[in-house]
Write an enzyme that holds these catalytic residues in place. Structure first.
Site, mmCIF file in Angstrom:
data_model
loop_
_atom_site.group_PDB
_atom_site.id
_atom_site.type_symbol
_atom_site.label_atom_id
_atom_site.label_comp_id
_atom_site.label_asym_id
_atom_site.label_seq_id
_atom_site.Cartn_x
_atom_site.Cartn_y
_atom_site.Cartn_z
ATOM 1 N N LYS A 34 0.833 -1.220 0.000
ATOM 2 C CA LYS A 34 0.000 0.000 0.000
ATOM 3 C C LYS A 34 0.858 1.257 0.000
ATOM 4 O O LYS A 34 0.655 2.163 -0.804
ATOM 5 C CB LYS A 34 -0.906 0.009 1.237
ATOM 6 C CG LYS A 34 -1.574 1.354 1.500
ATOM 7 C CD LYS A 34 -2.452 1.322 2.730
ATOM 8 C CE LYS A 34 -1.813 1.742 4.017
ATOM 9 N NZ LYS A 34 -1.657 3.194 4.219
ATOM 10 N N ASN A 35 1.816 1.319 0.918
ATOM 11 C CA ASN A 35 2.576 2.565 1.078
ATOM 12 C C ASN A 35 3.508 2.853 -0.098
ATOM 13 O O ASN A 35 3.949 3.980 -0.276
ATOM 14 C CB ASN A 35 3.349 2.555 2.402
ATOM 15 C CG ASN A 35 2.418 2.723 3.594
ATOM 16 O OD1 ASN A 35 1.247 3.060 3.421
ATOM 17 N ND2 ASN A 35 2.930 2.480 4.790
ATOM 18 N N ARG A 104 -3.938 10.658 3.857
ATOM 19 C CA ARG A 104 -2.707 11.404 4.127
ATOM 20 C C ARG A 104 -1.778 11.411 2.915
ATOM 21 O O ARG A 104 -1.086 12.377 2.648
ATOM 22 C CB ARG A 104 -1.954 10.780 5.315
ATOM 23 C CG ARG A 104 -2.537 11.076 6.657
ATOM 24 C CD ARG A 104 -1.564 10.676 7.734
ATOM 25 N NE ARG A 104 -0.267 11.318 7.559
ATOM 26 C CZ ARG A 104 0.013 12.552 7.932
ATOM 27 N NH1 ARG A 104 -0.895 13.289 8.517
ATOM 28 N NH2 ARG A 104 1.212 13.055 7.728
ATOM 29 N N CYS A 128 -4.235 12.336 12.689
ATOM 30 C CA CYS A 128 -5.168 11.239 12.513
ATOM 31 C C CYS A 128 -5.259 10.500 13.835
ATOM 32 O O CYS A 128 -4.705 10.953 14.837
ATOM 33 C CB CYS A 128 -4.746 10.329 11.371
ATOM 34 S SG CYS A 128 -3.248 9.440 11.702
ATOM 35 N N ARG A 133 1.118 13.918 13.428
ATOM 36 C CA ARG A 133 1.678 13.723 12.092
ATOM 37 C C ARG A 133 1.919 15.024 11.316
ATOM 38 O O ARG A 133 1.268 15.299 10.289
ATOM 39 C CB ARG A 133 0.805 12.755 11.298
ATOM 40 C CG ARG A 133 0.543 11.486 12.093
ATOM 41 C CD ARG A 133 -0.099 10.411 11.303
ATOM 42 N NE ARG A 133 0.788 9.795 10.337
ATOM 43 C CZ ARG A 133 0.442 8.758 9.584
ATOM 44 N NH1 ARG A 133 -0.754 8.245 9.676
ATOM 45 N NH2 ARG A 133 1.300 8.234 8.737
ATOM 46 N N ASP A 319 3.954 -0.067 12.296
ATOM 47 C CA ASP A 319 2.715 -0.580 11.704
ATOM 48 C C ASP A 319 2.413 -2.027 12.113
ATOM 49 O O ASP A 319 1.307 -2.520 11.873
ATOM 50 C CB ASP A 319 2.768 -0.471 10.166
ATOM 51 C CG ASP A 319 2.634 0.985 9.705
ATOM 52 O OD1 ASP A 319 2.304 1.854 10.544
ATOM 53 O OD2 ASP A 319 2.866 1.250 8.518
ATOM 54 N N ILE A 341 7.210 5.766 17.760
ATOM 55 C CA ILE A 341 7.027 6.592 16.559
ATOM 56 C C ILE A 341 5.817 7.517 16.695
ATOM 57 O O ILE A 341 5.888 8.694 16.352
ATOM 58 C CB ILE A 341 6.868 5.708 15.297
ATOM 59 C CG1 ILE A 341 8.027 4.717 15.172
ATOM 60 C CG2 ILE A 341 6.735 6.560 14.031
ATOM 61 C CD1 ILE A 341 9.381 5.304 14.902
ATOM 62 N N ARG A 411 -8.745 0.000 4.043
ATOM 63 C CA ARG A 411 -7.748 0.952 3.530
ATOM 64 C C ARG A 411 -6.435 0.244 3.225
ATOM 65 O O ARG A 411 -5.690 0.678 2.351
ATOM 66 C CB ARG A 411 -7.458 2.038 4.575
ATOM 67 C CG ARG A 411 -8.526 3.062 4.781
ATOM 68 C CD ARG A 411 -8.027 4.130 5.746
ATOM 69 N NE ARG A 411 -6.659 4.484 5.414
ATOM 70 C CZ ARG A 411 -5.672 4.628 6.303
ATOM 71 N NH1 ARG A 411 -5.903 4.531 7.577
ATOM 72 N NH2 ARG A 411 -4.453 4.918 5.913
#
Ligand code: UD1
Length: 432
Positions: A34-35, A104, A128, A133, A319, A341, A411
């Site tokens: 995804k990223n 984002r 979020c 962020r 994540d 993080i 998502r």
């Protein structure tokens, strides 16, 4: 009330009904990352030629990015898991709030729009569920390249002044190795005049994937994947045919699903090196891992508690913190999980507690005492990865769980229940 009883209508929410305590077996296919996919789609704006991106995952975030590109006048053709993007008639320098809101990654458009059209106006992505962020580093990087940037009324406006309409190479040192800021500067610098260096760059594999695609478009990027990236600006970029790398976070999630259900499972394709920190923690927990090219086979043993702290790559990925914590709830002994993080990434703790987990939360550190089993419950994910953690916990729980928060899950996980059911899980999706 006039003595009349009122009946509250149950408000229906889409949910997964997950029956726990079934073993998994066989193989699960990993989708494209995804990223990576999101940023690669915006990198395609850097050329007028056709860019074909393969192995695009079927996700709502990808649909959101596709809508943004179409709104800018970009031609987009999807076929199976490929998207052909052609930005030969890029028109709008401004992204509408309604399309950018909630995604984002929409902020990634700023570099390509600025480079191609000399101006960009993008809604601030804002915070979020997991933290504030900020985009301070992205803006600092763009300013270093010569852009004029202002933030007003919730929007970031960036422009290139002067007749050349070209950014200028610069030496940039980030205060923190932000993945998004590194990617933004990379995309802005590839067509800049002169050489750019980024120190304290993010080293995540998604940054490497972006650099690889940019290089296949004719860019001159070296050092991506390390702390210093050098970009020699070129005059133009051409089209390319590129395949998105496998999703390391999805892969890690399925390994955890196997570990918590005590199931031998194969996952593929995967780049094992991208998961080094996660694989080490799984071994420390008592799992055996066989690695062969792009396949990992996991054979769980008795799960023992471990301590872990999230860090930028190559450290343990934030994540996978929530999904890993789901496993640790049933581990033998005590585990300590520290989130470094994000300031607000412990929302899964309360839900795991509702399933019977024993967790003490002190700020961003969770102390987990393993329990023999979890029990199925009505639960709700509050963000993408905490919802994935709920899926994992439910797979091993005694009884049935009802999981809400699918808007988050969809998502970032393509057909998650289909993939798990094929491997032996019992998950039903109720849409309405
Ligand atoms: C990306 C990933 C996300 C992942 C994260 C960290 C995408 C679309 N998302 O997010 O899934 O969790 O990397 O691996 O690729 N920070 C600042 N100032 C800045 C920018 C960031 O202080 O200007 C801080 C953030 O608040 C956060 C940390 O740096 O604490 C990491 O953020 P960053 O690496 O920028 O994450 P994203 O690119 O947003």
């Amino acid at each position: 009330m006039n003595g009349v009883a009122t009946v509250t209508k149950e408000i229906f929410k889409p949910h997964l009904e997950i029956r726990g305590n079934f073993s998994l077996s066989g193989e699960i296919q990993i989708s494209g990352a995804k990223n990576s996919a999101l940023v690669l789609m915006t990198a395609a704006l850097l050329t007028k030629e056709k860019v074909l991106i393969n192995n695009i995952p079927d996700l709502t975030d990808v649909d959101g990015m596709a809508n943004i590109l179409v709104n800018m006048g970009v031609k987009l053709n999807s076929k199976l898991d490929s998207i052909e993007i052609q930005a030969d008639n890029l028109q709008h320098v401004e992204l509408p709030y309604e399309l950018a809101h909630g995604l984002r990654a929409s902020f990634f458009c700023i570099g390509p729009l600025l480079t191609r059209l000399g101006r960009a106006k993008i809604p601030l992505p804002g915070g979020c569920q997991i933290g504030a962020r900020p985009v301070v580093e992205h803006i600092r990087g763009l300013k270093a390249l010569g852009a004029f940037v202002s933030v007003e009324h919730g929007k970031v406006t960036a422009s290139i002044q002067g007749s050349s309409k070209r950014l200028k190479g610069a030496d940039i040192v980030f205060d923190c190795p932000s993945v998004g800021a590194t990617e933004t500067v990379l995309m802005a610098a590839v067509l800049a005049d002169g050489t750019t260096t980024i120190e304290n760059a993010a080293q995540e594999p998604e940054v490497q994937d972006l650099a690889k695609m940019l290089n296949s478009m004719g860019a001159k990027v070296s050092g991506a994947g390390g702390p210093k990236i050098t970009i020699h600006g070129v005059d133009s970029l051409k089209g390319c045919d590129y395949t998105v790398m496998p999703d390391r976070i999805e892969a890690g999630t399925f390994l955890l699903a196997a570990a918590i259900t005590q199931s031998k499972l194969r996952i593929s394709p995967v780049i094992p090196e991208h998961l080094s920190a996660v694989l080490q923690k799984l071994r420390d927990c008592g799992c055996t891992l066989e690695i062969a090219n792009d396949c990992i086979t996991i054979t769980p043993g008795e799960i023992r508690g471990v301590d872990l702290t999230t860090q930028p790559y190559p450290g343990f990925p934030t994540d996978l913190q929530a999904p890993f914590m789901a496993l640790l709830t049933i581990a033998k002994g005590t585990s300590v999980v520290t989130e470094k993080i994000y300031e607000n990434r412990m929302q899964h703790v309360a839900e795991l507690q509702r399933m019977g987990a024993s967790i003490r939360l002190q700020g961003n550190t969770a102390v987990i005492e393993g329990v023999p089993e979890l029990s199925g419950a009505p639960i709700m994910g509050g963000d993408l990865r905490s919802t994935a953690a709920m899926v994992i916990a439910s797979l091993a729980a005694n009884g049935t769980s009802r999981l809400e928060g699918l808007n988050h899950l969809d998502r970032g996980y393509a057909a998650i229940e289909k993939k798990l059911n094929k491997a032996g899980a019992h998950i039903l999706r109720h849409q309405q």
